[in-house]
Design a protein around this motif. Structure first.
Motif, PDB file in Angstrom:
ATOM      1  N   GLY A   1      10.936   9.157 -13.316  1.00  0.00           N
ATOM      2  CA  GLY A   1       9.740   9.399 -12.528  1.00  0.00           C
ATOM      3  C   GLY A   1       9.148   8.107 -11.992  1.00  0.00           C
ATOM      4  N   ILE A   2       8.931   7.143 -12.900  1.00  0.00           N
ATOM      5  CA  ILE A   2       8.291   5.887 -12.477  1.00  0.00           C
ATOM      6  C   ILE A   2       9.265   4.967 -11.750  1.00  0.00           C
ATOM      7  CG2 ILE A   2       6.618   6.009 -14.356  1.00  0.00           C
ATOM      8  CD1 ILE A   2       8.258   3.988 -15.903  1.00  0.00           C
ATOM      9  N   ALA A   3      10.575   5.227 -11.872  1.00  0.00           N
ATOM     10  CA  ALA A   3      11.561   4.358 -11.221  1.00  0.00           C
ATOM     11  C   ALA A   3      11.478   4.424  -9.710  1.00  0.00           C
ATOM     12  CB  ALA A   3      12.976   4.719 -11.673  1.00  0.00           C
ATOM     13  N   ILE A   4      10.813   5.454  -9.174  1.00  0.00           N
ATOM     14  CA  ILE A   4      10.681   5.543  -7.717  1.00  0.00           C
ATOM     15  C   ILE A   4       9.929   4.328  -7.175  1.00  0.00           C
ATOM     16  CG2 ILE A   4       8.485   6.796  -7.792  1.00  0.00           C
ATOM     17  CD1 ILE A   4      11.411   7.303  -5.297  1.00  0.00           C
ATOM     18  N   ALA A   5       9.082   3.719  -7.998  1.00  0.00           N
ATOM     19  CA  ALA A   5       8.325   2.550  -7.537  1.00  0.00           C
ATOM     20  C   ALA A   5       9.261   1.407  -7.170  1.00  0.00           C
ATOM     21  CB  ALA A   5       7.331   2.106  -8.613  1.00  0.00           C
ATOM     22  N   HIS A   6      10.294   1.151  -7.986  1.00  0.00           N
ATOM     23  CA  HIS A   6      11.187   0.044  -7.668  1.00  0.00           C
ATOM     24  C   HIS A   6      12.109   0.399  -6.505  1.00  0.00           C
ATOM     25  CE1 HIS A   6      14.819   1.750  -9.660  1.00  0.00           C
ATOM     26  NE2 HIS A   6      15.471   0.810  -9.021  1.00  0.00           N
ATOM     27  N   VAL A   7      12.393   1.691  -6.321  1.00  0.00           N
ATOM     28  CA  VAL A   7      13.171   2.103  -5.154  1.00  0.00           C
ATOM     29  C   VAL A   7      12.379   1.830  -3.881  1.00  0.00           C
ATOM     30  CG1 VAL A   7      14.267   4.049  -3.979  1.00  0.00           C
ATOM     31  CG2 VAL A   7      14.401   3.865  -6.473  1.00  0.00           C
ATOM     32  N   LEU A   8      11.109   2.221  -3.880  1.00  0.00           N
ATOM     33  CA  LEU A   8      10.263   2.007  -2.708  1.00  0.00           C
ATOM     34  C   LEU A   8      10.029   0.525  -2.447  1.00  0.00           C
ATOM     35  CD1 LEU A   8       7.609   4.811  -3.371  1.00  0.00           C
ATOM     36  CD2 LEU A   8       9.402   4.832  -1.633  1.00  0.00           C
ATOM     37  N   ALA A   9       9.877  -0.258  -3.518  1.00  0.00           N
ATOM     38  CA  ALA A   9       9.594  -1.688  -3.355  1.00  0.00           C
ATOM     39  C   ALA A   9      10.734  -2.426  -2.674  1.00  0.00           C
ATOM     40  CB  ALA A   9       9.301  -2.314  -4.719  1.00  0.00           C
ATOM     41  N   GLU A  10      11.931  -1.863  -2.705  1.00  0.00           N
ATOM     42  CA  GLU A  10      13.070  -2.528  -2.070  1.00  0.00           C
ATOM     43  C   GLU A  10      12.962  -2.511  -0.550  1.00  0.00           C
ATOM     44  OE1 GLU A  10      16.403  -1.375  -5.510  1.00  0.00           O
ATOM     45  OE2 GLU A  10      16.385  -0.355  -3.558  1.00  0.00           O
ATOM     46  N   PHE A  11      12.311  -1.495   0.011  1.00  0.00           N
ATOM     47  CA  PHE A  11      12.360  -1.308   1.459  1.00  0.00           C
ATOM     48  C   PHE A  11      11.632  -2.382   2.259  1.00  0.00           C
ATOM     49  CE2 PHE A  11      13.919   2.766   0.111  1.00  0.00           C
ATOM     50  CZ  PHE A  11      14.815   3.111   1.111  1.00  0.00           C
ATOM     51  N   PRO A  12      10.427  -2.827   1.863  1.00  0.00           N
ATOM     52  CA  PRO A  12       9.819  -3.917   2.637  1.00  0.00           C
ATOM     53  C   PRO A  12      10.691  -5.168   2.673  1.00  0.00           C
ATOM     54  CG  PRO A  12       8.178  -2.878   1.243  1.00  0.00           C
ATOM     55  CD  PRO A  12       9.495  -2.313   0.836  1.00  0.00           C
ATOM     56  N   PHE A  13      11.303  -5.524   1.560  1.00  0.00           N
ATOM     57  CA  PHE A  13      12.175  -6.706   1.530  1.00  0.00           C
ATOM     58  C   PHE A  13      13.458  -6.446   2.331  1.00  0.00           C
ATOM     59  CE2 PHE A  13       9.519  -7.172  -2.221  1.00  0.00           C
ATOM     60  CZ  PHE A  13       9.127  -8.485  -2.141  1.00  0.00           C
ATOM     61  N   LEU A  14      13.939  -5.218   2.273  1.00  0.00           N
ATOM     62  CA  LEU A  14      15.136  -4.860   3.034  1.00  0.00           C
ATOM     63  C   LEU A  14      14.875  -4.981   4.523  1.00  0.00           C
ATOM     64  CD1 LEU A  14      18.032  -3.619   2.732  1.00  0.00           C
ATOM     65  CD2 LEU A  14      16.948  -1.385   3.043  1.00  0.00           C
ATOM     66  N   ILE A  15      13.744  -4.447   4.976  1.00  0.00           N
ATOM     67  CA  ILE A  15      13.404  -4.496   6.400  1.00  0.00           C
ATOM     68  C   ILE A  15      13.089  -5.922   6.832  1.00  0.00           C
ATOM     69  CG2 ILE A  15      11.707  -3.710   8.093  1.00  0.00           C
ATOM     70  CD1 ILE A  15      11.542  -1.100   6.415  1.00  0.00           C
ATOM     71  N   LYS A  16      12.499  -6.694   5.932  1.00  0.00           N
ATOM     72  CA  LYS A  16      12.193  -8.088   6.259  1.00  0.00           C
ATOM     73  C   LYS A  16      13.467  -8.883   6.532  1.00  0.00           C
ATOM     74  CE  LYS A  16       8.846 -11.119   6.652  1.00  0.00           C
ATOM     75  NZ  LYS A  16       7.806 -10.995   7.676  1.00  0.00           N
TER      76      LYS A  16
ATOM     77  N   GLY B   1       0.823  -1.214   0.000  1.00  0.00           N
ATOM     78  CA  GLY B   1       0.000   0.000   0.000  1.00  0.00           C
ATOM     79  C   GLY B   1       0.851   1.254   0.000  1.00  0.00           C
ATOM     80  N   GLY B   2       1.937   1.234   0.779  1.00  0.00           N
ATOM     81  CA  GLY B   2       2.831   2.384   0.818  1.00  0.00           C
ATOM     82  C   GLY B   2       3.510   2.631  -0.513  1.00  0.00           C
ATOM     83  N   VAL B   3       3.922   1.568  -1.179  1.00  0.00           N
ATOM     84  CA  VAL B   3       4.559   1.718  -2.494  1.00  0.00           C
ATOM     85  C   VAL B   3       3.590   2.385  -3.473  1.00  0.00           C
ATOM     86  CG1 VAL B   3       5.466   0.476  -4.489  1.00  0.00           C
ATOM     87  CG2 VAL B   3       6.155  -0.211  -2.196  1.00  0.00           C
ATOM     88  N   ILE B   4       2.340   1.951  -3.474  1.00  0.00           N
ATOM     89  CA  ILE B   4       1.351   2.497  -4.406  1.00  0.00           C
ATOM     90  C   ILE B   4       1.067   3.972  -4.104  1.00  0.00           C
ATOM     91  CG2 ILE B   4      -1.047   2.342  -5.181  1.00  0.00           C
ATOM     92  CD1 ILE B   4      -0.849  -0.694  -4.693  1.00  0.00           C
ATOM     93  N   LEU B   5       0.807   4.283  -2.833  1.00  0.00           N
ATOM     94  CA  LEU B   5       0.436   5.649  -2.468  1.00  0.00           C
ATOM     95  C   LEU B   5       1.614   6.611  -2.623  1.00  0.00           C
ATOM     96  CD1 LEU B   5      -1.768   4.987   0.708  1.00  0.00           C
ATOM     97  CD2 LEU B   5      -2.531   5.628  -1.587  1.00  0.00           C
ATOM     98  N   LEU B   6       2.772   6.203  -2.153  1.00  0.00           N
ATOM     99  CA  LEU B   6       3.939   7.082  -2.245  1.00  0.00           C
ATOM    100  C   LEU B   6       4.368   7.296  -3.693  1.00  0.00           C
ATOM    101  CD1 LEU B   6       6.034   5.782   0.788  1.00  0.00           C
ATOM    102  CD2 LEU B   6       5.038   8.063   0.545  1.00  0.00           C
ATOM    103  N   THR B   7       4.260   6.258  -4.516  1.00  0.00           N
ATOM    104  CA  THR B   7       4.586   6.412  -5.936  1.00  0.00           C
ATOM    105  C   THR B   7       3.630   7.391  -6.602  1.00  0.00           C
ATOM    106  OG1 THR B   7       5.510   4.176  -6.075  1.00  0.00           O
ATOM    107  CG2 THR B   7       4.830   5.215  -8.136  1.00  0.00           C
ATOM    108  N   SER B   8       2.347   7.274  -6.295  1.00  0.00           N
ATOM    109  CA  SER B   8       1.350   8.181  -6.879  1.00  0.00           C
ATOM    110  C   SER B   8       1.621   9.623  -6.472  1.00  0.00           C
ATOM    111  CB  SER B   8      -0.050   7.761  -6.440  1.00  0.00           C
ATOM    112  OG  SER B   8      -0.334   6.432  -6.832  1.00  0.00           O
TER     113      SER B   8
END
Length: 336
Positions: free
Chosen positions: A319-334, A82-89
């Motif tokens: 612009g859209i590459a921010i989505a893959h940057v954000l997607a890294e964080f849940p896996f990083l924290i996991k 949800g955070g990836v979607i909202l923050l990317t938007s």
């Protein structure tokens, strides 16, 4: 005989780690020399060839690490996605409207707001991860989130620039964790390799830190230099800034495209049976295939886009590459 066999296996392992370290350092040296000598050209070429490819490999890597059933991690992954979607938007709204809709003060407010939302999203993920490991004190995550949020408001431009330069190191951390799991005898060699990267950056500074700024005679050149931070750090040579940025991004691309598949067979793109969501009887094979096909098509579309209009495609991509940057964080924290 058994002891001799063990010694031979140890020797092969030591040799392989030595070959890995020497190859890494040698290629990094040549990359620093070439990129430092031709930073603008290197930026254009590396983005053209590797930007879409590394996104595909990265998506493939994370697809293999998404569990079939979330279980106790349901809330964690829900907040993460949800955070990836909202923050990317929110980011795309700022990114594509800032040039013509807002003045600097409005942009700074919007950027600081996004940075704050991002920091607290990461803080919530750290908190949720801490609930799964109750024996560990995770309160530090909240403290750091508050500190970083204050910095995001004080220095919005510097914060955005810091994310540009820190992002490549996240891939290096993923590789470190992967080597620890699948190639533990390479770990010391890899850490030595990591220790050389600041030395190469220092070398770039000594050679190019005082050189004249790069040409900004075209809009593309100005976009490249500004992306590296020349508008935020005007007293530092844009030659050094662009060279350093491209150098780190090149290592970032190499990690995702070459090194992670080298140490983790599950990351090899065509090994679909290594993806639990695809191979597990309770998985979603059609969904995985569709997602991978879309990712592959985006990679091809980027090549066509760069060929047709490099400047426009580059701006859309970043612009859209921010989505893959954000997607890294849940896996990083996991992984913590």
């Amino acid at each position: 005989m058994q002891n001799i066999s063990k010694m031979n296996n140890l020797g092969r392992a030591d040799n392989s780690s030595l070959v890995f370290a020497c190859s890494f350092i040698l290629l990094t040296f040549f990359a620093a020399v070439i990129i430092g000598s031709f930073p603008l050209q290197a930026s254009i070429i590396t983005i053209f060839i590797f930007a879409g490819v590394h996104n595909f490999f990265e998506f493939r890597y994370f697809a293999a690490r998404m569990p079939v059933r979330w279980g106790k991690s349901k809330l964690f992954y829900s907040v993460g996605i949800g955070g990836v979607i909202l923050l990317t938007s929110f980011y795309l709204l700022i990114y594509f409207s800032s040039g013509w809709l807002w003045n600097y003060e409005t942009w700074a407010f919007a950027a600081a707001s996004w940075n704050t939302a991002f920091v607290f999203w990461v803080g919530v993920l750290i908190y949720l991860r801490g609930l799964q490991r109750p024996k560990t004190d995770w309160s530090w995550g909240v403290i750091i989130a508050c500190l970083l949020a204050s910095l995001a408001w004080l220095f919005p431009g510097y914060w955005a620039l810091a994310l540009v330069y820190i992002h490549p190191f996240i891939a290096m951390y993923f590789l470190e964790r992967q080597i620890r799991r699948t190639k533990p005898k390479w770990l010391t060699a890899y850490r030595i390799c990591l220790a050389t990267i600041p030395l190469f950056v220092i070398g770039l500074w000594f050679v190019f830190g005082k050189t004249p700024n790069l040409s900004e005679e075209t809009y593309l050149f100005s976009v490249i230099t500004n992306h590296a931070g020349s508008n935020i750090l005007p007293t530092i040579s844009s030659h050094f800034l662009v060279a350093t940025h491209v150098f780190l991004e090149t290592i970032h691309y190499t990690v995702w495209i070459l090194l992670i598949p080298l140490v983790d067979r599950r990351a090899i793109p065509w090994k679909l049976n290594e993806i639990p969501l695809f191979a597990n009887e309770k998985g979603f094979p059609k969904l995985v295939l569709t997602a991978l096909a879309i990712s592959f098509c985006i990679m091809i579309a980027l090549w066509f886009g760069f060929s047709a209009d490099y400047v426009v495609t580059r701006e859309i991509y970043f612009g859209i590459a921010i989505a893959h940057v954000l997607a890294e964080f849940p896996f990083l924290i996991k992984m913590l």
